[in-house]
Design a protein around this motif. Sequence first.
Motif, mmCIF file in Angstrom:
data_model
loop_
_atom_site.group_PDB
_atom_site.id
_atom_site.type_symbol
_atom_site.label_atom_id
_atom_site.label_comp_id
_atom_site.label_asym_id
_atom_site.label_seq_id
_atom_site.Cartn_x
_atom_site.Cartn_y
_atom_site.Cartn_z
ATOM 1 N N ARG A 1 -2.642 -3.961 7.363
ATOM 2 C CA ARG A 1 -3.378 -3.162 8.429
ATOM 3 C C ARG A 1 -4.536 -3.981 9.063
ATOM 4 O O ARG A 1 -5.245 -4.832 8.154
ATOM 5 C CB ARG A 1 -3.973 -2.225 7.506
ATOM 6 C CG ARG A 1 -4.672 -0.905 8.240
ATOM 7 C CD ARG A 1 -3.990 -0.157 8.974
ATOM 8 N NE ARG A 1 -4.660 1.322 9.352
ATOM 9 C CZ ARG A 1 -5.274 1.159 10.357
ATOM 10 N NH1 ARG A 1 -5.815 0.441 11.132
ATOM 11 N NH2 ARG A 1 -6.174 2.638 10.604
ATOM 12 N N LEU B 1 -4.473 4.863 14.980
ATOM 13 C CA LEU B 1 -4.822 3.434 15.126
ATOM 14 C C LEU B 1 -5.631 3.284 16.506
ATOM 15 O O LEU B 1 -6.417 2.609 16.583
ATOM 16 C CB LEU B 1 -3.433 2.865 15.432
ATOM 17 C CG LEU B 1 -2.519 2.427 14.146
ATOM 18 C CD1 LEU B 1 -1.431 1.787 14.453
ATOM 19 C CD2 LEU B 1 -3.315 1.589 13.200
ATOM 20 N N ASP C 1 0.832 -1.263 0.015
ATOM 21 C CA ASP C 1 0.111 0.027 0.015
ATOM 22 C C ASP C 1 0.904 1.270 -0.028
ATOM 23 O O ASP C 1 1.546 1.445 0.969
ATOM 24 C CB ASP C 1 -0.852 -0.049 1.218
ATOM 25 C CG ASP C 1 -1.877 0.957 1.425
ATOM 26 O OD1 ASP C 1 -2.063 1.955 0.596
ATOM 27 O OD2 ASP C 1 -2.557 0.933 2.068
ATOM 28 N N LEU D 1 -9.910 -1.785 4.499
ATOM 29 C CA LEU D 1 -10.507 -2.337 5.870
ATOM 30 C C LEU D 1 -11.680 -1.660 6.162
ATOM 31 O O LEU D 1 -12.149 -0.562 5.677
ATOM 32 C CB LEU D 1 -9.296 -1.667 6.958
ATOM 33 C CG LEU D 1 -9.254 -2.122 8.280
ATOM 34 C CD1 LEU D 1 -8.772 -3.658 8.240
ATOM 35 C CD2 LEU D 1 -8.578 -1.197 9.121
ATOM 36 N N GLU E 1 2.370 5.430 6.434
ATOM 37 C CA GLU E 1 1.855 4.429 7.377
ATOM 38 C C GLU E 1 0.920 5.618 8.496
ATOM 39 O O GLU E 1 1.227 6.551 8.700
ATOM 40 C CB GLU E 1 3.365 4.451 8.303
ATOM 41 C CG GLU E 1 3.241 3.784 9.729
ATOM 42 C CD GLU E 1 4.511 3.558 10.297
ATOM 43 O OE1 GLU E 1 4.392 3.679 11.627
ATOM 44 O OE2 GLU E 1 5.511 3.360 9.569
ATOM 45 N N PRO E 2 -0.013 4.852 9.071
ATOM 46 C CA PRO E 2 -0.944 5.290 9.996
ATOM 47 C C PRO E 2 -0.100 5.914 11.398
ATOM 48 O O PRO E 2 0.807 5.334 11.909
ATOM 49 C CB PRO E 2 -1.973 4.546 10.353
ATOM 50 C CG PRO E 2 -1.279 3.066 10.229
ATOM 51 C CD PRO E 2 -0.382 3.309 9.117
ATOM 52 N N GLN F 1 -4.972 -0.114 3.400
ATOM 53 C CA GLN F 1 -5.863 0.455 4.377
ATOM 54 C C GLN F 1 -7.074 0.824 3.866
ATOM 55 O O GLN F 1 -8.056 0.806 4.750
ATOM 56 C CB GLN F 1 -5.051 1.564 4.996
ATOM 57 C CG GLN F 1 -3.585 1.220 5.419
ATOM 58 C CD GLN F 1 -2.815 2.486 5.918
ATOM 59 O OE1 GLN F 1 -3.367 2.869 7.143
ATOM 60 N NE2 GLN F 1 -1.767 2.910 5.490
ATOM 61 N N ASN G 1 -8.385 -7.583 8.333
ATOM 62 C CA ASN G 1 -6.846 -7.596 7.846
ATOM 63 C C ASN G 1 -6.761 -7.554 6.479
ATOM 64 O O ASN G 1 -7.294 -8.325 5.642
ATOM 65 C CB ASN G 1 -6.009 -8.961 8.376
ATOM 66 C CG ASN G 1 -5.911 -9.085 9.774
ATOM 67 O OD1 ASN G 1 -5.149 -7.991 10.513
ATOM 68 N ND2 ASN G 1 -6.674 -9.833 10.366
ATOM 69 N N THR H 1 2.717 -4.796 2.787
ATOM 70 C CA THR H 1 2.097 -4.069 4.048
ATOM 71 C C THR H 1 1.005 -4.762 4.568
ATOM 72 O O THR H 1 0.073 -5.462 3.730
ATOM 73 C CB THR H 1 1.514 -2.641 3.625
ATOM 74 O OG1 THR H 1 0.863 -2.749 2.466
ATOM 75 C CG2 THR H 1 3.037 -1.928 3.088
ATOM 76 N N ASP I 1 -9.305 4.161 15.781
ATOM 77 C CA ASP I 1 -9.777 3.116 15.242
ATOM 78 C C ASP I 1 -10.164 1.931 16.395
ATOM 79 O O ASP I 1 -11.432 1.579 16.452
ATOM 80 C CB ASP I 1 -9.229 2.227 14.037
ATOM 81 C CG ASP I 1 -9.077 3.157 12.937
ATOM 82 O OD1 ASP I 1 -9.773 4.091 12.863
ATOM 83 O OD2 ASP I 1 -8.348 2.670 11.783
ATOM 84 N N TYR J 1 -0.518 -1.988 12.205
ATOM 85 C CA TYR J 1 0.043 -1.771 10.944
ATOM 86 C C TYR J 1 1.530 -2.459 10.866
ATOM 87 O O TYR J 1 2.163 -2.459 11.592
ATOM 88 C CB TYR J 1 0.166 -0.425 10.498
ATOM 89 C CG TYR J 1 0.876 -0.049 9.275
ATOM 90 C CD1 TYR J 1 0.353 -0.016 8.118
ATOM 91 C CD2 TYR J 1 1.967 0.265 9.323
ATOM 92 C CE1 TYR J 1 0.970 0.205 7.041
ATOM 93 C CE2 TYR J 1 2.748 0.589 7.941
ATOM 94 C CZ TYR J 1 2.282 0.681 7.030
ATOM 95 O OH TYR J 1 3.019 0.896 5.631
#
Length: 448
Positions: free
Chosen positions: A177, A128, A118, A206, A122-123, A203, A199, A175, A131, A155
């Motif tokens: 997520r 995170l 992806d 999701l 990166e988040p 991202q 999963n 990657t 969420d 992640y």
Amino acid sequence: MTPSPDTLTARLLDAAHKAGADAADTVVVQGTSVNIDVRAGVLEQADRAEAIDLGLRVFIGQRSATVSASDSRDATLSEMALRAVAMAREAPEDPYIGLADPDQLAHDLDADPLELHDPAAEPSPADLQDDAQAAEAAALEHGGITQVQSASAGYSAHTIHLAASNGFSGGYTRTGRGLSCVAIAGTGTGMERDYDGDNRTFQADLRAPHDIGTRAAERALERLDARKPATGGYPVLFDERISSTLIGHLLAAANGAAVARGGSWLRDAMGDAVLPDHVSLIEDPRRPRAAGSRPFDGEGLQTQVRNIVDKGVLTGWTLDLATGRKLDMPSTANAGRGTSSPPSPSAWNVALTPGTATRDDLIRDMGTGLLVTSLIGSTINPNTGDYSRGAAGFWVENGQITHAVNECTIAGNLRDMLRQMVPANDARTHLSRVVPSLLVPGMTLAGS
């Protein structure tokens, strides 16, 4: 600054050559992972890991040894090579080991069509946490949910590079997520729990946190007031969440390593019908955005689509190079490889032919029996296929779900179960194992 994985694999091969190895291969995995857990609306735990793992396998004639390390300094690379060569000199000879011939190596190393990585940023840990908190809050909105055991978001990004002295060198980045929630309903001895999660490689694919938390709560509430079922013979419907375990048993029995050592209930079944006549099991290691996808296997061979079962008939074993040589067959490009162990056969993405009926249709048609949504423990005889597992789920009476069920055991033989099963049409196509709900017409159920 840490050298790139492709640079490290080249240096390891050079060190192995200088240490006296006849041949060598090496894999380097460099990655980052972030995991956030929340409880009662606040952060409970946060983990971040940045690591590099190196694995080196060397050959001295028909002897080999594998060593691993998590230190990329030149001195460490030299020490790895020296130790691996010393170990290989003392190892027993194995006539089947060895690298691929150059003409066997993968020619298409482009991982871009597989969409394993992806490109989104990166988040942040805060994203995170948001969420995970949203999933937890959604679960707690439901009356009867007494607590959320855990809500987690994570992640990961990993770059893998494989190189060998036969000329192969290739790599890719993957990657992932994830988001999950475990909800608890009821109190005291009547407590029940269940979960939901997702999963994905990308991202953007999701599922929403609210959806995950809500579904976890609904599942936990549905399990309240569970009872033991009556002992007897009944049809059993394996819910899509756990039906892939049945196909997992078939894949394990069709693994060349198990067949070569004579420890498989399918060892004499090549060319036999093992699934219903209209059902195939297809492996596709090049499916975009799937966890089991890869452009080449752990020995540098080109991955490819293959039928493990074709219209019910078992067509072949899952093989790496060494196992294929033992069975006098070519590798199926299924070598799985870590940094601390040599290659071994491993199945990639698989998909089972779906049926035409919905899960509700199968529930209606099964009459009286058990819908299994959770499995506990496992007693599988690898030589005979005899199957026995603890189970929980829902009782079906006259085609209708009547109440939750727990504390029971289901038993049968995998050969009979798989041959007679009836697939639904509810498989999730993004999973590595695309398997719908499966109805097994007759199993032994031990309850009250």
